[in-house]
Every structure is written in C-alpha cells, then in structure tokens.
Design an enzyme around this catalytic site. Structure first.
Site, short mmCIF file in Angstrom:
data_model
loop_
_atom_site.label_atom_id
_atom_site.label_comp_id
_atom_site.label_asym_id
_atom_site.label_seq_id
_atom_site.Cartn_x
_atom_site.Cartn_y
_atom_site.Cartn_z
N SER A 36 1.06 -1.13 -0.23
CA SER A 36 -0.01 0.05 0.15
C SER A 36 0.88 1.33 0.01
O SER A 36 1.96 1.04 0.15
CB SER A 36 -0.77 0.20 1.24
OG SER A 36 0.04 0.37 2.25
N LYS A 37 0.00 2.49 -0.05
CA LYS A 37 1.06 3.75 -0.20
C LYS A 37 1.85 3.86 1.08
O LYS A 37 2.75 4.57 1.03
CB LYS A 37 0.11 4.80 0.01
CG LYS A 37 -0.56 4.89 -1.29
CD LYS A 37 -1.09 6.35 -1.62
CE LYS A 37 -2.04 6.41 -3.00
NZ LYS A 37 -3.35 6.05 -2.90
N ARG A 38 1.67 3.11 2.17
CA ARG A 38 2.59 3.12 3.48
C ARG A 38 3.98 2.79 3.16
O ARG A 38 5.00 3.16 3.60
CB ARG A 38 2.12 2.28 4.50
CG ARG A 38 1.09 2.72 5.22
CD ARG A 38 0.56 1.82 6.58
NE ARG A 38 0.40 0.53 6.19
CZ ARG A 38 1.03 -0.55 6.18
NH1 ARG A 38 2.14 -0.63 6.91
NH2 ARG A 38 0.82 -1.79 5.63
N GLY A 46 5.27 3.15 0.26
CA GLY A 46 6.04 4.25 -0.92
C GLY A 46 5.05 4.26 -2.10
O GLY A 46 4.05 3.61 -1.95
#
Ligand code: GLU
Length: 499
Positions: free
Chosen positions: A268-270, A272
């Site tokens: 996920s965006k966590r 990167g």
C-alpha cells in the site's frame, strides 16, 4: 444436479483451444503496480502460447468510476511497451469490451437463472440488510443474507414487482454440499456451500455485480485461462456454482500471489508509491520496472535476474509462480533501474534524461548533455535524481556556505591561497582534460604543502557547490575551463570577503 461432477469439468489440458486470456481492470483507480504485475503475467502467457490478450473494462460499479482511468491504463501499457489484441481503442470480434455497454448480455443470463429457479428477486431494503448485519455482528455470527426472499411465492413476487418495489437478483446457493475447483498454482480448492450466502448478481440499478458480469464475459469472450490476483480465490467457488447453473464449462484458473511490502503486509501507499504514474515521474525505466515485476511472484529457477521482455516470454511458466505473496522491495527495484541505466548508450541516456532536467537543461545540445550525463551514469538509480545531482551544471551562481571551502587542517589563508593558485592553474594549463588536470593539480598540492584530499575538496566545492560529485577532474573537464576559472575566482572572493 447442483453438484453433478460431470457438469463441472474444467477445460482439460487435453483439449487445446487457442489460449485467450484477459485482464479485467475496474476503472475505479489509477493503474498501479498490482494491476501491471497481473497484466504482465497474462501478457507473457498469451505471447508465449501465441494466444490472444484481451483488456476488458469492468465498469459496473458506477459510483466509484474515476474519469480518465481507462486512458491512464492504456497510456501506461504503451509506456511499458506492451500491447493488447482486443479491448478499448482497438476493438475486436468479442466487443464491446466495456461492461456498461453489455447490459443486455447479462440480463439475458440473469433472466435465465431466475427462470430456472437458480436465482431470485430479493426486495429487502438496505435498512433491513444493515439491521441484519448489526444483529449478526452482535451475535458474533458471520455476516450474510438470511434468504428471507428466497422462498417467496410467485404471487407475492408479482405483487411486489407490480407495486414497483426495488429489488436485486440473488443467486440461490445450494444449502449443502461443497464446491471444488482446480487452481494451477494452488491445486484443489474446496469450500463448503453452507458458508456461501446468496450473493447479489444483479443490482437494483440494473447493473450486474462483478461475480456475474465477469463470468458471463469470460464465457462469451471464450477466455481459456483466468490469471488473476489471489484475493479472488475465495470468490471462485461462487463462480463455479454459477458456471454450473448456467451449464457452462469454466476456464482454467491460476490465482497469482499478492504483492506485499517488506513487512509482508499487502502493498500500500505506506510502503512508498504504488501508482505507475509515480514510478514514471520518479524516472524508473519501463524495462527495469517490467523486469522487476516479472520476478514479483515468478522465479526462473536459476540465478538470472536481468531479463529482456523476449526472455521473459520464453521462460515464463505458471508452474513456477509462487503460492505465497511476493515482496515488492523498492531498494531492489532501484538496483534493477541502476543496472538498466548503466547499460544504456551515452546518447540514449541523454535523450531519456532530458525530460527530467527541466528548462535550464533545455539550452544544452545533445553533445553537451551527453557529456554531463555520462559523468553520472554510474551513480544514478533513477532518472529523476539527475536534476538535483546535475544542477551545478545548469545554474549561473552556486549556492553554498563559504565555510565548506575550508577543509580540516587548513587555515582560511591557506584555502584562499590554494584556490587562487588553482584558478591560475585553470587559466594556464594547456589542455583541460581529466588526466592533465589531475597531474597538474597533484603537483600544485605538493607545492602548497597540502594533502590532495584537502585541496581537491576545496576545488570540488568551489566548482560544484557540493561535496559529493562524480570524479573531480572529469567533472571539471565537462564544466570547461571558463566556468571553472570563474567559479574558482568567485570562491576566492567569497572567502576573502568573509575574512
Ligand atoms: N475487475 C476485477 C478487478 O478489478 C477483475 C478480477 C478478475 O480478474 O476476475 O480486480
């Protein structure tokens, strides 16, 4: 007859219809790494088997559509240098390829299922379903529809239809027995039917749900292999029941491992950036990203890591796709990208770097840009890093703190003298090439009683404004005599002014 095994036979390996695979993205988000890994595996499989690769757009979730998502997808496909045989823009014999344009096809099958008693209209309101879910939660029961409308009489249904009550159509899941399918990657997968609830196949807005629409399309588009993310494994038993109810032979399934972050949680965006656009903007090369994605869940069984697309087509095999999640490691991707950057010819590097360098680099001709980019080729991990690293080539005035010019063990006066003599040398040296510069500056260092590390660092800061650059004399040679002279003189003035 529901679980009649003779009717649920999957395509056997013996019958060999021409391979047809598809990717079926929903335009509810912008294309990301996961979409493209699935895209790539399908594409490789199709190309290897000489089959057809279809893009079908699953746009039945009308509330979540994102304008431009389809164009973003096809643009990204082209950026990767991949293609598709049927689908948006190119059309094809099984079109339309947009589910919203295929509603009559779904309605026909839904009506057939209702007629055959395999599906039914359900009039339960969203409020009732919410309350039901809350009760189930309170009782710690798994959520699911309680089949209230499954056994309504025909008269009751006719009355509610006539009254214009909104309704959905649900599939009547068999109440007992179990459903099995064979997965090329996971082997036999079996679910008890009693844990499956009567899922919706047609929504009250007249659009089919994913479960029905994708399956009808896979059938009528004659898809032979469904290669999709393993988040769909638990839905596949439902799909098998639908195939059986429709009297259709299911395709062959291969559920691909999820892509995970280094902490083994779903990517996920966590972790990167995950959107293709972000990788594009950061200066990842499509060929490096593809190479890396090819290894996200597949392994060649050898130590080979660098693959051309052609090699991937030749070597890819579903047998070597892993069951467990594939780690997406940005550092490893950087390594791949660096390998591909270093493999480029000087001209190609310059051409591909140019769009990342902004307006200031616009004045440079290709030769000048080639000379500059050649200096950085070994150290670039992404093209996007280049602008900051190369900035000292593009600015008139360097910004740095005068104190950076003075190295450990040097006085201010010694630094000024060192830089002054360096400027004189830059003006007088016959040839401004790296070898000549290096030997002349080594002699100067001795004359001044300094260590090369000291004087060279002062010159580096004076001529680039930075403490870490490509090799100093190669850099000076590309900067050129005039600019080095100007910058060395400016450094002397700055230090003298600060005394
Ligand atoms: N529309 C589904 C998705 O976005 C496709 C799943 C499938 O390939 O069956 O993931």
């Amino acid at each position: 007859m529901i679980n009649d095994p003779t009717r649920s036979t999957q395509h056997s390996a013996l019958s060999t219809p021409a391979v047809r695979v598809r990717i079926a993205p929903s335009p509810t988000g912008l294309p990301h790494i996961g979409t493209f890994r699935t895209f790539l595996f399908n594409w490789l499989f199709a190309r290897q088997k000489g089959g057809a690769f279809v893009i079908r757009i699953e746009d039945t979730d009308r509330a979540r559509l994102i304008p431009g998502a389809i164009e973003a997808l096809t643009e990204a496909v082209r950026w990767f240098g991949l293609d598709w045989d049927e689908g948006p823009e190119v059309g094809g014999p099984y079109g339309p390829y947009l589910q919203s344009e295929r509603l009559p096809t779904y309605h026909e099958q839904v009506e057939r299922l209702v007629r055959d008693g395999r599906a039914y209209r359900c009039y339960c309101t969203p409020e009732r379903l919410d309350a039901l879910r809350a009760e189930q939660q309170a009782r710690k029961e798994p959520p699911g529809y309680d089949r209230l409308c499954r056994d309504l009489t025909d008269i009751e249904r006719a009355r509610r239809d006539a009254a214009g009550e909104p309704s959905v159509v649900r599939f009547a899941v068999p109440l007992d027995g179990s459903t099995t399918f064979q997965d090329l990657i996971h082997g036999d997968v079996t679910w008890e039917n009693r844990v499956l609830d009567d899922f919706v196949i047609l929504k009250s807005d007249g659009y089919p749900t994913y479960h029905l629409a994708h399956l009808v399309d896979d059938h009528v588009m004659e898809i032979t292999h469904v290669l999709r993310g393993d988040e769909w494994i638990s839905s596949t038993p439902r799909h098998m029941l639908l195939y059986e109810a429709l009297g259709w032979v299911p395709p062959i399934f291969a559920h691909l491992p999820a892509i995970l972050g280094p902490d083994r949680k779903k990517l996920s965006k966590r972790h990167g950036p995950t959107g293709i656009a972000a990788f594009q903007e950061a200066g990842y090369l499509p060929e490096a990203l593809l190479n890396y994605l090819g290894l996200c869940g597949w392994s060649p069984g050898t130590d080979q890591e660098i693959f051309s697309l052609k090699e991937l087509v030749e070597q890819f095999s579903l047998e070597r796709v892993n069951q467990t999640g594939a780690i997406f490691d940005h550092a490893k991707l950087d390594w791949f990208n660096g390998v591909y950057i270093r493999a480029m010819g000087p001209q190609e590097l310059a051409v591909r770097l140019r769009p990342f360098l902004g307006e200031t680099a616009g004045m440079l001709d290709d030769d000048a840009l080639m000379a500059i980019s050649g200096l950085f080729q070994d150290r670039l991990k992404t093209l996007g890093e280049a602008r900051e690293l190369m900035d000292f080539f593009f600015v008139d005035r360097l910004e740095y703190q005068a104190a950076m010019l003075i190295q450990k063990g040097m006085t201010v006066a010694q630094t000024i003298e060192g830089l002054r003599r360096s400027a004189v040398l830059a003006a007088e040296i016959a040839s401004f090439d790296p070898e000549a510069l290096e030997s002349a500056y080594r002699v100067l260092t001795d004359e001044l009683g300094l260590k090369p590390l000291q004087l060279f660092m002062s010159i580096r800061v004076a001529s680039t404004g930075m403490t870490a650059t490509p090799p100093l004399f190669a850099t000076m040679a590309v900067l050129g005599r005039e600019r080095c002279l100007r910058r060395l003189t400016a450094a002397v003035e700055r230090l003298s002014g600060s005394m």
